[in-house]
Design an enzyme around this catalytic site. Structure first.
Site, mmCIF file in Angstrom:
data_model
loop_
_atom_site.group_PDB
_atom_site.id
_atom_site.type_symbol
_atom_site.label_atom_id
_atom_site.label_comp_id
_atom_site.label_asym_id
_atom_site.label_seq_id
_atom_site.Cartn_x
_atom_site.Cartn_y
_atom_site.Cartn_z
ATOM 1 C CG HIS A 66 -1.727 1.173 1.486
ATOM 2 N ND1 HIS A 66 -3.088 1.182 1.361
ATOM 3 C CD2 HIS A 66 -1.375 2.437 1.851
ATOM 4 C CE1 HIS A 66 -3.551 2.398 1.638
ATOM 5 N NE2 HIS A 66 -2.521 3.179 1.939
ATOM 6 C CD GLU A 67 2.006 3.475 3.702
ATOM 7 O OE1 GLU A 67 2.311 4.583 3.229
ATOM 8 O OE2 GLU A 67 0.935 3.269 4.298
ATOM 9 C CG HIS A 70 0.453 6.225 -0.680
ATOM 10 N ND1 HIS A 70 -0.679 6.825 -1.157
ATOM 11 C CD2 HIS A 70 0.085 5.548 0.439
ATOM 12 C CE1 HIS A 70 -1.700 6.512 -0.350
ATOM 13 N NE2 HIS A 70 -1.253 5.733 0.615
HETATM 14 ZN ZN LIG Z 1 -2.235 5.166 2.336
#
Ligand SMILES: [Zn+2]
Length: 372
Positions: A66-67, A70
């Site tokens: 998830h990170e 980004h």
């Molecule tokens: Zn996030």
């Protein structure tokens, strides 16, 4: 974050783990292996524990993915990712700066939840299309569910969550003002923070139940971070458009290289400064002189000795260009742990001294440039 441990690099991004993460890893492993053993009593205890640990690690890998979502979008926009950190509340990708446009900020924010949704889809698809059963199927189900929860929780539209960043981008797009976006989204974040705190505290007070104590912790975390974001936006809004030249001290301590130490001593007493910047005939900064250095020369020689003979060099790192944005100047002061900088024009002519205290005063006194 304090006390984090560096564990290596992920695609060139420094990867850190906060010690609190190990506590969560232990708890998650324990609770999932317990759940598996209850569901499949024929499973040997050791294998149950191992599968629980594997599930916990895959959950954390999902958070890292998830990170990374980004991070990759940020990198494509030319933004450096300083670090990815795993801690008690999940993951955090620390970006070097903001996106330049609301659309770009939107894509950075949505990339994480999108990765989580895709992972949810992949784990579901594996569970449905392959003939797995038993504990493995159960683990796939847990992974799909947690990734879905990760996406949905992060889409709550309040800062510091991803949904808050999406909301910020929308308000930024509509108003054309990024600080209004942060201000609005952090206010919504504070509301969610209070709601989470209330949902943790009400059962505690009225029923003595600790069931929602986690909400309480999350609430405080949201509240604090939303507050910080709002404060940072206020500072940015106030300093936006200002440059180093705007906060130069009037009557800065500047002395010509050719004056005698006698004149310098008088000037020093009148003005009260300890350190003066030294300029040549063209007004160019060529050094600095400290009042204490006068003592190295006998008083009898002060009249025939010139300032340039006792001046010290000035490091380029302690000077800034007069048109440099004030926000960058603050970063420089923080990084170098300086209390003042010399401000020079493009042509090298000294404008004066910029003191950290002047910026602090500016932030405390001046009314908000962008009241939101
Ligand atoms: Zn996030």
């Amino acid at each position: 974050m304090n006390g984090t441990i560096r564990v290596g690099n992920l695609f060139g991004i420094p990867f850190y783990i906060h010690p609190s993460w190990f506590l969560v890893l232990g708890l998650v492993t324990w609770s999932y292996s317990g759940g598996l053993l209850a569901q499949f009593p024929q499973l040997p205890g050791g294998l149950g524990l191992l599968l629980g640990l594997m599930t916990a690690l895959l959950l954390f890998a999902s958070v890292v993915a998830h990170e990374l979502g980004h991070s990759f979008v940020a990198i494509r926009q030319g933004i450096d990712v300083k670090s990815i950190t795993l801690f008690i509340f999940g993951g955090l990708a620390s970006l070097e700066k903001e996106s330049k446009t609301p659309a770009e900020a939107f894509w950075v924010a949505i990339a994480g939840p999108l990765v989580s949704l895709i992972l949810c889809g992949i784990f579901t698809a594996i569970g449905v299309t392959t003939p797995v059963s038993g504990p493995i199927a159960a683990i796939l189900g847990v992974l799909a569910t947690v990734n879905l929860a990760l996406a949905l929780f992060n889409l709550i539209p309040g800062l510091p969550l991803d949904g808050g960043n999406i909301l910020k981008a929308l308000v930024w797009k509509i108003t054309g003002n990024p600080y209004k976006g942060v201000s609005f989204a952090s206010r919504v974040g504070q509301i969610f923070g209070w709601v989470a705190i209330a949902s943790g505290i009400i059962p505690l007070i009225f029923f003595g139940s600790l069931a929602n104590v986690w909400n309480l912790l999350i609430g405080f975390f949201l509240l604090q971070n939303a507050g910080n974001a709002a404060q940072f936006a206020r500072v940015q809004a106030k300093l936006d458009g200002l440059t180093a030249a705007d906060v130069v001290t009037t009557n800065s301590p500047i002395i010509s290289a050719n004056v005698s130490l006698r004149e310098f001593a008088d000037e020093q007493i009148i003005q009260g400064w300890r350190r003066f910047l030294v300029t040549d005939d063209d007004g160019q900064l060529i050094g600095a002189v400290v009042a204490d250095d006068l003592r190295t020369i006998p008083t009898t020689q002060w009249s025939e000795t010139e300032v340039k003979q006792i001046m010290r060099p000035v490091a380029a790192s302690t000077t800034v260009k007069s048109d440099q944005p004030l926000l960058e100047v603050i970063q420089l002061l923080e990084q170098q742990k300086l209390s003042a900088l010399a401000v020079i024009r493009e042509n090298g002519v000294l404008v004066g001294i910029l003191e950290k205290t002047a910026i602090i005063q500016l932030l405390q006194n001046e009314p908000l440039a962008n009241p939101a």
